[in-house]
Scaffold this motif. Structure first.
Motif, PDB file in Angstrom:
ATOM      1  N   TRP A   1       0.837  -1.205   0.000  1.00  0.00           N
ATOM      2  CA  TRP A   1       0.000   0.000   0.000  1.00  0.00           C
ATOM      3  C   TRP A   1       0.872   1.256   0.000  1.00  0.00           C
ATOM      4  O   TRP A   1       0.573   2.227  -0.704  1.00  0.00           O
ATOM      5  CB  TRP A   1      -0.903  -0.035   1.228  1.00  0.00           C
ATOM      6  CG  TRP A   1      -1.765   1.177   1.428  1.00  0.00           C
ATOM      7  CD1 TRP A   1      -2.904   1.509   0.765  1.00  0.00           C
ATOM      8  CD2 TRP A   1      -1.543   2.231   2.394  1.00  0.00           C
ATOM      9  NE1 TRP A   1      -3.416   2.693   1.242  1.00  0.00           N
ATOM     10  CE2 TRP A   1      -2.602   3.151   2.255  1.00  0.00           C
ATOM     11  CE3 TRP A   1      -0.568   2.459   3.364  1.00  0.00           C
ATOM     12  CZ2 TRP A   1      -2.694   4.299   3.041  1.00  0.00           C
ATOM     13  CZ3 TRP A   1      -0.663   3.596   4.145  1.00  0.00           C
ATOM     14  CH2 TRP A   1      -1.716   4.500   3.979  1.00  0.00           C
ATOM     15  N   ILE A   2       1.949   1.238   0.774  1.00  0.00           N
ATOM     16  CA  ILE A   2       2.874   2.379   0.789  1.00  0.00           C
ATOM     17  C   ILE A   2       3.493   2.588  -0.587  1.00  0.00           C
ATOM     18  O   ILE A   2       3.568   3.710  -1.103  1.00  0.00           O
ATOM     19  CB  ILE A   2       3.982   2.168   1.848  1.00  0.00           C
ATOM     20  CG1 ILE A   2       3.380   2.133   3.257  1.00  0.00           C
ATOM     21  CG2 ILE A   2       5.052   3.257   1.748  1.00  0.00           C
ATOM     22  CD1 ILE A   2       4.355   1.676   4.334  1.00  0.00           C
ATOM     23  N   LEU A   3       3.934   1.501  -1.205  1.00  0.00           N
ATOM     24  CA  LEU A   3       4.611   1.587  -2.498  1.00  0.00           C
ATOM     25  C   LEU A   3       3.678   1.981  -3.634  1.00  0.00           C
ATOM     26  O   LEU A   3       4.121   2.498  -4.658  1.00  0.00           O
ATOM     27  CB  LEU A   3       5.258   0.237  -2.837  1.00  0.00           C
ATOM     28  CG  LEU A   3       6.456  -0.184  -1.985  1.00  0.00           C
ATOM     29  CD1 LEU A   3       6.808  -1.635  -2.271  1.00  0.00           C
ATOM     30  CD2 LEU A   3       7.661   0.723  -2.264  1.00  0.00           C
ATOM     31  N   ALA A   4       2.384   1.748  -3.453  1.00  0.00           N
ATOM     32  CA  ALA A   4       1.432   1.930  -4.553  1.00  0.00           C
ATOM     33  C   ALA A   4       1.174   3.395  -4.908  1.00  0.00           C
ATOM     34  O   ALA A   4       0.643   3.680  -5.984  1.00  0.00           O
ATOM     35  CB  ALA A   4       0.109   1.253  -4.207  1.00  0.00           C
TER      36      ALA A   4
ATOM     37  N   LEU B   1       4.623   7.222  -0.666  1.00  0.00           N
ATOM     38  CA  LEU B   1       5.994   6.701  -0.550  1.00  0.00           C
ATOM     39  C   LEU B   1       6.972   7.818  -0.220  1.00  0.00           C
ATOM     40  O   LEU B   1       7.870   7.640   0.621  1.00  0.00           O
ATOM     41  CB  LEU B   1       6.398   6.009  -1.853  1.00  0.00           C
ATOM     42  CG  LEU B   1       7.801   5.393  -1.883  1.00  0.00           C
ATOM     43  CD1 LEU B   1       7.961   4.338  -0.795  1.00  0.00           C
ATOM     44  CD2 LEU B   1       8.082   4.788  -3.266  1.00  0.00           C
ATOM     45  N   ALA B   2       6.802   8.971  -0.854  1.00  0.00           N
ATOM     46  CA  ALA B   2       7.691  10.108  -0.574  1.00  0.00           C
ATOM     47  C   ALA B   2       7.540  10.557   0.878  1.00  0.00           C
ATOM     48  O   ALA B   2       8.535  10.869   1.555  1.00  0.00           O
ATOM     49  CB  ALA B   2       7.380  11.255  -1.527  1.00  0.00           C
TER      50      ALA B   2
ATOM     51  N   VAL C   1      13.292   3.955   0.573  1.00  0.00           N
ATOM     52  CA  VAL C   1      12.544   2.787   0.095  1.00  0.00           C
ATOM     53  C   VAL C   1      11.985   3.065  -1.288  1.00  0.00           C
ATOM     54  O   VAL C   1      11.358   4.097  -1.514  1.00  0.00           O
ATOM     55  CB  VAL C   1      11.391   2.458   1.065  1.00  0.00           C
ATOM     56  CG1 VAL C   1      10.485   1.389   0.470  1.00  0.00           C
ATOM     57  CG2 VAL C   1      11.933   2.016   2.411  1.00  0.00           C
ATOM     58  N   SER C   2      12.227   2.129  -2.195  1.00  0.00           N
ATOM     59  CA  SER C   2      11.624   2.237  -3.528  1.00  0.00           C
ATOM     60  C   SER C   2      11.115   0.892  -4.031  1.00  0.00           C
ATOM     61  O   SER C   2      10.506   0.828  -5.102  1.00  0.00           O
ATOM     62  CB  SER C   2      12.627   2.808  -4.533  1.00  0.00           C
ATOM     63  OG  SER C   2      13.770   1.975  -4.635  1.00  0.00           O
ATOM     64  N   SER C   3      11.367  -0.166  -3.263  1.00  0.00           N
ATOM     65  CA  SER C   3      10.862  -1.495  -3.622  1.00  0.00           C
ATOM     66  C   SER C   3      10.584  -2.265  -2.341  1.00  0.00           C
ATOM     67  O   SER C   3      11.007  -1.867  -1.251  1.00  0.00           O
ATOM     68  CB  SER C   3      11.871  -2.257  -4.483  1.00  0.00           C
ATOM     69  OG  SER C   3      12.996  -2.653  -3.706  1.00  0.00           O
ATOM     70  N   ILE C   4       9.905  -3.382  -2.460  1.00  0.00           N
ATOM     71  CA  ILE C   4       9.524  -4.171  -1.286  1.00  0.00           C
ATOM     72  C   ILE C   4      10.745  -4.650  -0.517  1.00  0.00           C
ATOM     73  O   ILE C   4      10.725  -4.739   0.711  1.00  0.00           O
ATOM     74  CB  ILE C   4       8.634  -5.369  -1.725  1.00  0.00           C
ATOM     75  CG1 ILE C   4       7.843  -5.910  -0.538  1.00  0.00           C
ATOM     76  CG2 ILE C   4       9.436  -6.444  -2.405  1.00  0.00           C
ATOM     77  CD1 ILE C   4       6.663  -5.092  -0.125  1.00  0.00           C
ATOM     78  N   ASP C   5      11.828  -4.937  -1.214  1.00  0.00           N
ATOM     79  CA  ASP C   5      13.034  -5.441  -0.545  1.00  0.00           C
ATOM     80  C   ASP C   5      13.668  -4.393   0.352  1.00  0.00           C
ATOM     81  O   ASP C   5      14.328  -4.728   1.344  1.00  0.00           O
ATOM     82  CB  ASP C   5      14.066  -5.911  -1.576  1.00  0.00           C
ATOM     83  CG  ASP C   5      13.602  -7.129  -2.353  1.00  0.00           C
ATOM     84  OD1 ASP C   5      12.728  -7.853  -1.838  1.00  0.00           O
ATOM     85  OD2 ASP C   5      14.109  -7.353  -3.467  1.00  0.00           O
TER      86      ASP C   5
END
Length: 250
Positions: free
Chosen positions: A152-155, A160-161, A179-183
């Protein structure tokens, strides 16, 4: 509960005789469908729903009713399981009504969330709950909700910012983490992710408290201890996380 889901709990169902399958279907109709009695067509429908060729139920049901002792009780053109048969199947397949309700909640959820990974988590959580493996159920329910939170954060780029901007504010020693990906979330502990979300005002205070509380319960369930994990605790974790995280953060 769907019939297809129920028969998955019946050990060796496919190898059962037609008569034993009729008993199982009768119990399902009594318990899960709330029917006081059933007729020939109701039993035939159960077979057909599972893509099974129905036996001649017009022969089987009267024979089961005339057996000594009777396995079915006949009331005009309808039948119900004899008490001894019903009691035996209650012991095998009966569950507390709250189990049925939570199982239905989990069973219905895949239709409401399209993500394939979340469906996999749901299937495992449901299997654990039905097997009364409540520790595992709590762990899987948390995995579902936390994975949903991260995605949800990444979407959303704005979300995300805001999350990335809040990381050094909440944890100054973690400056430089972005953070820019799930990993990339692996750089943060689960509790830290929740704290950063709060700092970034990504969701309400109530959601924050739910996540913190359920994370504590997950930790308690995930590590060996003498603390007994009861069904009621699993009920609370599942329903809270599903209703207030998975279905709310969209």
């Amino acid at each position: 509960m769907l019939l297809a889901d129920f028969v998955q709990q019946v050990d060796g169902f496919d190898a059962l005789s037609p008569k034993e399958k009729i008993k199982v279907f009768g119990w399902y109709l009594h318990f899960h469908k709330g029917l006081a009695s059933f007729d020939n067509e109701a039993i035939r429908t159960c077979f057909k729903q599972l893509h099974l060729t129905p036996p001649d139920v017009s022969v089987y049901l009267p024979r089961m009713a005339s057996a000594k002792p009777p396995e079915l009780l006949k009331e005009r053109s309808r039948y119900r399981l004899a008490r001894s048969v019903r009691s035996e199947l209650d012991k095998k397949y009966g569950v507390h009504q709250s189990v049925v309700q939570v199982s239905k909640l989990l069973s219905d959820l895949p239709d409401r969330v399209p993500d394939i990974a979340e469906r996999a988590f749901l299937r495992e959580a449901l299997a654990c709950y039905r097997a009364e493996a409540f520790r595992a159920c709590i762990v899987m329910s948390w995995n579902l909700a936390f994975d949903h939170l991260l995605r949800w954060i990444l979407a959303d780029t704005t979300r995300l910012a805001d999350f990335n901007a809040a990381i050094p504010r909440r944890f100054p020693k973690k400056v430089g983490i972005s953070v820019s990906s799930i990993d990339h979330f692996e750089e943060l502990k689960e509790a830290e992710v929740v704290d950063v979300c709060q700092n970034a005002s990504l969701f309400s205070k109530n959601t924050t408290e739910i996540l913190r509380e359920k994370l504590k319960k997950r930790n308690m369930a995930a590590h060996p201890s003498q603390v007994a994990i009861q069904q009621s605790q699993a009920n609370d974790v599942i329903t809270d996380l599903v209703n207030n995280v998975v279905l709310t953060l969209v």
